[in-house]
Design a protein around this motif. Sequence first.
Motif, PDB file in Angstrom:
ATOM      1  N   GLY A   1       0.829  -1.210   0.000  1.00  0.00           N
ATOM      2  CA  GLY A   1       0.000   0.000   0.000  1.00  0.00           C
ATOM      3  C   GLY A   1       0.862   1.257   0.000  1.00  0.00           C
ATOM      4  N   MET A   2       1.918   1.246   0.803  1.00  0.00           N
ATOM      5  CA  MET A   2       2.799   2.425   0.855  1.00  0.00           C
ATOM      6  C   MET A   2       3.538   2.624  -0.466  1.00  0.00           C
ATOM      7  N   LEU A   3       3.927   1.516  -1.089  1.00  0.00           N
ATOM      8  CA  LEU A   3       4.613   1.625  -2.382  1.00  0.00           C
ATOM      9  C   LEU A   3       3.641   2.138  -3.451  1.00  0.00           C
ATOM     10  N   ALA A   4       2.378   1.685  -3.399  1.00  0.00           N
ATOM     11  CA  ALA A   4       1.368   2.177  -4.357  1.00  0.00           C
ATOM     12  C   ALA A   4       1.144   3.677  -4.149  1.00  0.00           C
ATOM     13  N   PHE A   5       1.133   4.102  -2.897  1.00  0.00           N
ATOM     14  CA  PHE A   5       0.951   5.533  -2.604  1.00  0.00           C
ATOM     15  C   PHE A   5       2.127   6.326  -3.188  1.00  0.00           C
ATOM     16  N   GLU A   6       3.336   5.814  -2.984  1.00  0.00           N
ATOM     17  CA  GLU A   6       4.535   6.501  -3.507  1.00  0.00           C
ATOM     18  C   GLU A   6       4.486   6.582  -5.030  1.00  0.00           C
ATOM     19  N   ALA A   7       3.885   5.556  -5.665  1.00  0.00           N
ATOM     20  CA  ALA A   7       3.808   5.517  -7.138  1.00  0.00           C
ATOM     21  C   ALA A   7       2.653   6.367  -7.661  1.00  0.00           C
ATOM     22  N   GLY A   8       1.918   7.019  -6.770  1.00  0.00           N
ATOM     23  CA  GLY A   8       0.817   7.895  -7.195  1.00  0.00           C
ATOM     24  C   GLY A   8      -0.458   7.147  -7.524  1.00  0.00           C
TER      25      GLY A   8
ATOM     26  N   ALA B   1     -10.022   6.208   1.214  1.00  0.00           N
ATOM     27  CA  ALA B   1      -8.843   6.079   0.341  1.00  0.00           C
ATOM     28  C   ALA B   1      -9.206   5.147  -0.810  1.00  0.00           C
ATOM     29  N   THR B   2      -8.603   5.386  -1.973  1.00  0.00           N
ATOM     30  CA  THR B   2      -8.863   4.532  -3.136  1.00  0.00           C
ATOM     31  C   THR B   2      -7.558   3.992  -3.703  1.00  0.00           C
ATOM     32  N   PHE B   3      -7.509   2.672  -3.903  1.00  0.00           N
ATOM     33  CA  PHE B   3      -6.383   2.065  -4.611  1.00  0.00           C
ATOM     34  C   PHE B   3      -6.791   1.973  -6.081  1.00  0.00           C
ATOM     35  N   VAL B   4      -6.329   2.959  -6.843  1.00  0.00           N
ATOM     36  CA  VAL B   4      -6.770   3.099  -8.234  1.00  0.00           C
ATOM     37  C   VAL B   4      -6.390   1.855  -9.031  1.00  0.00           C
ATOM     38  N   ASP B   5      -5.161   1.343  -8.813  1.00  0.00           N
ATOM     39  CA  ASP B   5      -4.713   0.167  -9.574  1.00  0.00           C
ATOM     40  C   ASP B   5      -5.512  -1.082  -9.204  1.00  0.00           C
ATOM     41  N   ARG B   6      -5.958  -1.180  -7.940  1.00  0.00           N
ATOM     42  CA  ARG B   6      -6.761  -2.332  -7.528  1.00  0.00           C
ATOM     43  C   ARG B   6      -8.246  -2.121  -7.838  1.00  0.00           C
TER      44      ARG B   6
ATOM     45  N   ASP C   1      14.855  18.700  10.140  1.00  0.00           N
ATOM     46  CA  ASP C   1      16.166  18.062   9.936  1.00  0.00           C
ATOM     47  C   ASP C   1      16.469  16.971  10.959  1.00  0.00           C
ATOM     48  N   ASP C   2      15.768  17.017  12.095  1.00  0.00           N
ATOM     49  CA  ASP C   2      16.019  15.995  13.121  1.00  0.00           C
ATOM     50  C   ASP C   2      15.362  14.663  12.780  1.00  0.00           C
ATOM     51  N   VAL C   3      14.452  14.675  11.805  1.00  0.00           N
ATOM     52  CA  VAL C   3      13.731  13.441  11.461  1.00  0.00           C
ATOM     53  C   VAL C   3      14.475  12.756  10.318  1.00  0.00           C
ATOM     54  N   HIS C   4      14.875  11.520  10.567  1.00  0.00           N
ATOM     55  CA  HIS C   4      15.714  10.805   9.607  1.00  0.00           C
ATOM     56  C   HIS C   4      14.952  10.405   8.346  1.00  0.00           C
ATOM     57  N   ALA C   5      13.741   9.868   8.509  1.00  0.00           N
ATOM     58  CA  ALA C   5      13.047   9.317   7.327  1.00  0.00           C
ATOM     59  C   ALA C   5      11.591   9.025   7.625  1.00  0.00           C
ATOM     60  N   ASN C   6      10.817   8.914   6.552  1.00  0.00           N
ATOM     61  CA  ASN C   6       9.518   8.251   6.622  1.00  0.00           C
ATOM     62  C   ASN C   6       9.760   6.760   6.355  1.00  0.00           C
ATOM     63  N   LEU C   7       8.928   5.915   6.937  1.00  0.00           N
ATOM     64  CA  LEU C   7       9.153   4.471   6.850  1.00  0.00           C
ATOM     65  C   LEU C   7       9.316   3.994   5.403  1.00  0.00           C
ATOM     66  N   VAL C   8       8.503   4.541   4.491  1.00  0.00           N
ATOM     67  CA  VAL C   8       8.552   4.064   3.101  1.00  0.00           C
ATOM     68  C   VAL C   8       9.939   4.303   2.484  1.00  0.00           C
ATOM     69  N   GLU C   9      10.624   5.357   2.907  1.00  0.00           N
ATOM     70  CA  GLU C   9      11.966   5.627   2.356  1.00  0.00           C
ATOM     71  C   GLU C   9      12.940   4.525   2.768  1.00  0.00           C
ATOM     72  N   ILE C  10      12.705   3.962   3.941  1.00  0.00           N
ATOM     73  CA  ILE C  10      13.554   2.853   4.388  1.00  0.00           C
ATOM     74  C   ILE C  10      13.172   1.574   3.643  1.00  0.00           C
ATOM     75  N   LEU C  11      11.862   1.401   3.393  1.00  0.00           N
ATOM     76  CA  LEU C  11      11.415   0.208   2.662  1.00  0.00           C
ATOM     77  C   LEU C  11      11.998   0.178   1.251  1.00  0.00           C
ATOM     78  N   VAL C  12      12.044   1.348   0.584  1.00  0.00           N
ATOM     79  CA  VAL C  12      12.559   1.356  -0.795  1.00  0.00           C
ATOM     80  C   VAL C  12      14.080   1.521  -0.832  1.00  0.00           C
TER      81      VAL C  12
ATOM     82  N   TYR D   1      -4.971   5.087   4.386  1.00  0.00           N
ATOM     83  CA  TYR D   1      -4.941   4.260   3.172  1.00  0.00           C
ATOM     84  C   TYR D   1      -4.313   2.893   3.496  1.00  0.00           C
ATOM     85  N   VAL D   2      -3.477   2.846   4.529  1.00  0.00           N
ATOM     86  CA  VAL D   2      -2.910   1.554   4.935  1.00  0.00           C
ATOM     87  C   VAL D   2      -4.014   0.667   5.538  1.00  0.00           C
ATOM     88  N   ASP D   3      -4.928   1.282   6.279  1.00  0.00           N
ATOM     89  CA  ASP D   3      -6.083   0.503   6.786  1.00  0.00           C
ATOM     90  C   ASP D   3      -6.843  -0.117   5.617  1.00  0.00           C
ATOM     91  N   VAL D   4      -7.052   0.691   4.578  1.00  0.00           N
ATOM     92  CA  VAL D   4      -7.825   0.194   3.426  1.00  0.00           C
ATOM     93  C   VAL D   4      -7.043  -0.924   2.722  1.00  0.00           C
TER      94      VAL D   4
END
Length: 352
Positions: free
Chosen positions: A34-41, A66-71, A278-289, A311-314
């Motif tokens: 779901g997070m990767l789909a969100f990143e892909a728009g 939330a809508t998963f357009v591809d699904r 600047d104190d925040v290292h990353a969003n989780l998806v950046e670590i996943l990719v 959208y992750v719940d969905v």
Amino acid sequence: MTRHDIHCRYFSQEDLLGAGCLDVRMAMDAAEKGMLAFEAGNVLFPDKIVQIFNDETQERINCLPATFVDRKICGVKWVSVFPPNPVKHGIQNLSAVIILSEIEHGFPIAFMEGTLCSNIRVGSMGGLAAKHLARPDSEVIGFIGAGEQAKMHLIAMKTAVPALKVCRIAAKLDSEEDEFVRQMSAIIPEMEFVKSGTNLARGVDGADIIVTATSAQAPLLKAQWVKPGAFYSHIGGWEDEYAVAKSCDKIVCDDWETVKHRTQTLSRMYKDGELTDDDVHANLVEILVGSKAGRESEDERIYFNAVGLAYVDVAIAIAMFERATETGLGQDLQIQHEMIFEHALLKDWVRL
Ligand SMILES: NC(=O)c1ccc[n+]([C@@H]2O[C@H](COP(=O)([O-])OP(=O)(O)OC[C@H]3O[C@@H](n4cnc5c(N)ncnc54)[C@H](O)[C@@H]3O)[C@@H](O)[C@H]2O)c1
């Protein structure tokens, strides 16, 4: 069945559980995709609608679509948060239902109990984070808070970090610690459970993984209890002193832009000028990719805070719907049999 029949599947919580939907591995996989789909728009994710009925207690009902357009699936979580419920009435704080619709004709395909999905989402985001940010040899997990989120988080953490052997628990009441151990030892019998007798330090000091999941609004977790190499998952509101985040080598969020406008510790620190972007290292998806590093050394202290991306719940609800449908559980829910003016008896039913 007529051409204008509309019906969908109805799944109670028991249907979903019976179908094997309390499966953190499945949920982590759905959350990640779901997070990767969100990143892909490929996800439509409008603002949530919030209706607060009591400013003091924050009793509210939120509508999160939330809508998963591809699904080709649109979903909405309708979630009630009534914080006084447990103490005042002895019933749960959070309850939810989820509706899924297909977007070829716009008809509903599922109406399902949503508390399970919502709680699994919280746990699986913590689990995904732990998979990348906790030391894989972590053996001791310590909790402050022994409620619904804490219980689900233990299942998620054990799934993500199978080396966990000891679970320490600190809550406001001894009876909550007793209940946590009674319920969770039945599910994870190989885990050694240690009650703290409501002593927070005994619950978490020196644990490899620390989880705070409380309804408190106070700096309960102290920086001195977070040892080098620890992973900390923060779930509730204000639960830790500012020094905890300051002493951590990395701060990771589900989505920092969302987190910083809320009310938990990191948001408070941001508003108080004690934490910057600047104190925040990353969003989780950046670590996943792999665009940002996860854990880089054995001694790093890492802080994770997810406030929830609906959208992750969905995404997880879709996975649960598919699994529950495959098992044949649930019931058919007739929405309409005919279009309004096709009903032969309409002339008898209409009130002029
Ligand atoms: N981050 C998210 O996505 C997300 C999602 C849902 C809920 N939450 C939040 O998670 C938190 C926990 O939710 P829950 O459903 O498990 O609640 P719950 O009412 O089931 O449990 C709350 C726990 O907090 C403990 N607690 C309260 N005050 C304490 C204190 N002073 N010292 C020690 N323990 C204390 C209680 O003993 C209890 O065990 C809430 O703040 C809720 O809003 C976060």
